[in-house]
Design an enzyme around this catalytic site. Structure first.
Site, mmCIF file in Angstrom:
data_model
loop_
_atom_site.group_PDB
_atom_site.id
_atom_site.type_symbol
_atom_site.label_atom_id
_atom_site.label_comp_id
_atom_site.label_asym_id
_atom_site.label_seq_id
_atom_site.Cartn_x
_atom_site.Cartn_y
_atom_site.Cartn_z
ATOM 1 N N ALA A 233 0.725 -1.194 -0.084
ATOM 2 C CA ALA A 233 0.299 0.160 -0.433
ATOM 3 C C ALA A 233 0.988 1.659 -0.094
ATOM 4 C CB ALA A 233 -0.993 -0.435 0.976
ATOM 5 N N PRO A 234 -0.015 2.383 -0.592
ATOM 6 C CA PRO A 234 -0.822 2.921 -0.938
ATOM 7 C C PRO A 234 -0.745 2.239 -2.828
ATOM 8 C CG PRO A 234 0.131 4.872 -1.159
ATOM 9 C CD PRO A 234 1.298 3.205 -0.853
ATOM 10 N N LYS B 270 3.788 1.627 -7.111
ATOM 11 C CA LYS B 270 4.045 0.331 -7.483
ATOM 12 C C LYS B 270 3.397 -0.447 -7.731
ATOM 13 C CE LYS B 270 8.107 2.752 -3.978
ATOM 14 N NZ LYS B 270 7.594 3.062 -3.214
ATOM 15 N N ASP C 298 0.075 -6.391 2.795
ATOM 16 C CA ASP C 298 -0.467 -5.412 4.055
ATOM 17 C C ASP C 298 -0.731 -5.157 5.330
ATOM 18 O OD1 ASP C 298 1.192 -2.045 3.516
ATOM 19 O OD2 ASP C 298 -0.560 -1.889 4.612
ATOM 20 N N ASP D 89 9.979 -2.455 -0.246
ATOM 21 C CA ASP D 89 10.099 -1.647 -0.120
ATOM 22 C C ASP D 89 9.202 -1.161 1.041
ATOM 23 O OD1 ASP D 89 11.130 2.110 -1.157
ATOM 24 O OD2 ASP D 89 8.264 1.979 -0.147
ATOM 25 N N CYS E 154 12.790 5.760 1.325
ATOM 26 C CA CYS E 154 11.898 6.764 0.819
ATOM 27 C C CYS E 154 13.464 7.285 2.256
ATOM 28 C CB CYS E 154 10.619 7.139 0.741
ATOM 29 S SG CYS E 154 9.881 6.782 2.162
#
Length: 465
Positions: free
Chosen positions: A236-237, A240, A258, A305, A357
């Site tokens: 999520a969201p 990707k 998720d 991620d 990130c």
């Protein structure tokens, strides 16, 4: 819940320390999370200015029913945003005080000897959520359309297409209604900063995805072959995930995990709008997924991620980065190491992309190096995307194979990406990674079977702008 009430509730929760901005927005019941996220972020960025305007205009004294948080949201949108296009009774209330609020804003500008709203912000605030130097990136969703058709559509809307960018400086110089094809990613269009497409027909129909360039790197570098089975471990969201589906041309299978029910529901809506098929969403901690389960026996690509500090995100709350202390970083890095080591246990794995990130070495190079050491000689780092200008920190031998991104150097959010492959016979063909950036996909590639380019283009032209 209406937009302004939802934004005020998120601000109140932030002040009570109930979570981070992104988590609170996605856990709200508001259906348009991007709109809510943008409004809260910008209200926070202008918070100090808004407090001065509210105090000088005496709004809270005149309107006792207004909470300070709701007042900030309303005044932000009235003076700095879209002019209160929604809000019902709250809109009417704020507009009654428009003249006083505008007069107070003008007084502040005279007092500080500035002419633009942005100049009222401190340097740290001005560089915060919507950093002025970072362009608006638009990823063309090749499941529904192609780059040429989207370029033609924007031309008909009055935009001037300048061709493919030759340097980052060309992206930096964009202004007005001009746009470029990105110099690195073949399905990415670049517009001037803060260009708003949330109400554009191409966005609402799922033909384009508003996604930062750095966020496009993980799926682009994973580059799964059509027909592959792929895991998106912390999905999520969903941007990707939709990018993976476009690369797969909807041929194959995506397993997306998720933990949060609401985030998964939002993600499902996004994927359906983007025309993604062949995906399975699971409310499950990726660490509890059994790599030996038969359903995952054909998984050859994994995108990981994981949760991180988010220190590279330009939309962070001012001052929130400073609150990420050493203890929090250690906890995040420990989780990230476990997740990466777990992902490498899938028996048919041919390529894995690890991304965050975050700007912190503890969550990036240190995590990759620790897991590589644990795996012995089973996996190796791929020298991914040699044309990318920013490389990993010199934390270990070969760390330059990793990628980093930043507002200053790449005109993106801050990001880190590493590509891992098994050593020996199970390895994927590494030469496929940079080659994908060489050519722009032709119309018809990535569309559903039987959707001839000309037929689709005629249908698109019938859409009224």
């Amino acid at each position: 819940m209406a937009l302004y009430g939802a934004a005020a509730a998120v601000l109140e929760a932030l002040e009570r320390g109930e979570g981070g901005l992104k988590a609170l927005v996605y856990n709200s019941r508001f259906p348009h999370v991007r709109q809510l996220y943008a409004l809260v972020s910008e209200t926070l960025r202008y918070a100090a200015v808004l407090e001065k305007v509210l105090s000088g205009a005496g709004l809270l004294q005149a309107e006792k029913k207004l909470s300070p948080q709701l007042a900030k949201v309303l005044v932000y949108d009235l003076l700095f945003g879209k002019g209160l296009k929604c809000g019902g009774r709250w809109k009417a209330l704020a507009r009654r005080h428009r003249a006083r609020l505008q007069a107070e804003l003008a007084r502040l500008k005279v007092q500080q000897k500035v002419s633009r709203n942005e100049e009222l912000l401190s340097p740290a605030q001005a560089a915060s959520p919507a950093a002025s130097q970072v362009p608006r990136y638009v990823r063309v969703n090749t499941l529904k359309t192609c780059v040429d058709d989207v370029i033609d559509f924007f031309k008909r809307q009055g935009y001037s297409y300048l061709g493919k960018a030759g340097s980052v400086e060309e992206l930096r110089a964009l202004s007005g209604k001009k746009f470029l094809l990105d110099l690195h990613l073949p399905e990415l269009l670049v517009f001037p900063p803060q260009t708003d497409f949330h109400d554009n027909l191409l966005y609402t129909s799922g033909h384009i995805i508003l996604q930062d360039k750095a966020s496009c790197l993980p799926a682009f570098l994973l580059s799964p072959a059509p027909g592959s089975h792929v895991i998106d471990a912390c999905a999520a969201p969903g941007n990707k995930t939709s990018h993976l589906a476009a690369i797969l041309k909807n041929k194959g299978q995506i397993f997306a995990f998720d933990m949060d029910t609401k985030r998964l529901a939002t993600m499902n809506t996004l994927l359906m709008r983007a025309g993604v098929t062949g995906f399975q969403l699971a409310q499950q901690d990726f660490l509890t997924v059994d790599p030996t389960e038969p359903r995952y026996s054909k998984v050859t690509y994994i995108l990981l991620d994981p949760s991180c500090s988010g220190s590279g995100m330009l939309s962070r709350v001012p001052g929130q980065e400073a609150a990420v202390g050493a203890q929090r970083l250690r906890a995040l890095a420990a989780f990230q190491r476990r997740a990466l080591a777990h992902a490498l246990r899938f028996p048919a794995l041919r390529r894995l992309v690890y991304s965050t990130c975050s700007l912190h070495r503890e969550e990036n190079e240190d995590v990759v190096w620790a897991v590589l050491q644990e795996s012995g000689s089973a996996f190796r780092l791929v020298d991914a995307f040699p044309a990318w200008p920013c490389r990993g920190l010199a934390a270990f031998p070969g760390a330059e194979s990793c990628l980093r991104a930043s507002p200053a150097d790449t005109l993106t959010h801050g990001f880190f990406v590493a590509v891992l492959e098994p050593c020996g016979e199970g390895a994927a063909v590494p030469s496929s990674l940079p080659a994908a950036a060489e050519e722009k996909p032709q119309c018809g590639e990535g569309t559903e079977p039987g959707a001839a380019p000309k037929k689709r283009k005629r249908k698109k032209q019938r859409v009224k702008e």
